[in-house]
Design a protein around this motif. Sequence first.
Motif: not given
Length: 239
Positions: A3-12, A47-54, A78-80, A140-143
Amino acid sequence: MKTIAIDNGHGLNTPGKRTPIMLDGKVIKEWQFNYPTAKKLGELLKYNGFNIIYVSDTEEDNPLSVRTKKANDTKADAYVSIHFNAHQGVWGNHGGIETYHYPNSTKSKELVGLIQDELIRETGLRNRGVKSANFQVLRETNMVSILAECGFMDNLEEAKLMLDGDYQLKCARAIAKGICKYFGVEYKEEKKDIDCSSWAVDAMEWAIELGLTDGTNPKDPITLERFITILHRYSEALE
């Protein structure tokens, strides 16, 4: 399944996170790059088989603690965090890509190195290297966690890339490839839209996968040299 956590950075509308005034009088906000790139990354990873969390799937500037808690609570692997850099907020010739890990985090540093290499390979921008920082989303992330700065929005030429869907896709693809390498997953290239008759789609995808054609101009008449080339490629594919 990872599972990959995706962070889109700052707000609009986060103050300051935008280009200087462009030549046409407009500004581009960092969110306008981060958000669509995060979405593209999510699709490639799925598409490459991962779970995603936004963890920040919104225009709002969600607190960093909320983002990291969501990733930790779901036990992401992982956290991106996706960003676009700035120097002093005035146009200059500084530029390039750099990617961050938390200090002394060996595993995160390994992931960052893979992603940085892919980002430079995909984009051709200046390589500013792998760096470490005490950013909250890394601390602060555990991954394993990374933060990618995919260009400088106070470099005029790089700022022009922010709204470029092809550039966004290059960055997303690079990050996805780095994640796949880290987790030992063979990266699958995304399928391209094929402009052919519906009854021919499966056959065309088969031919593209075998390397018999790149799928372009599917309705053009076939010449003898093209036909022979396809036969030759097919014979090599059978070997």
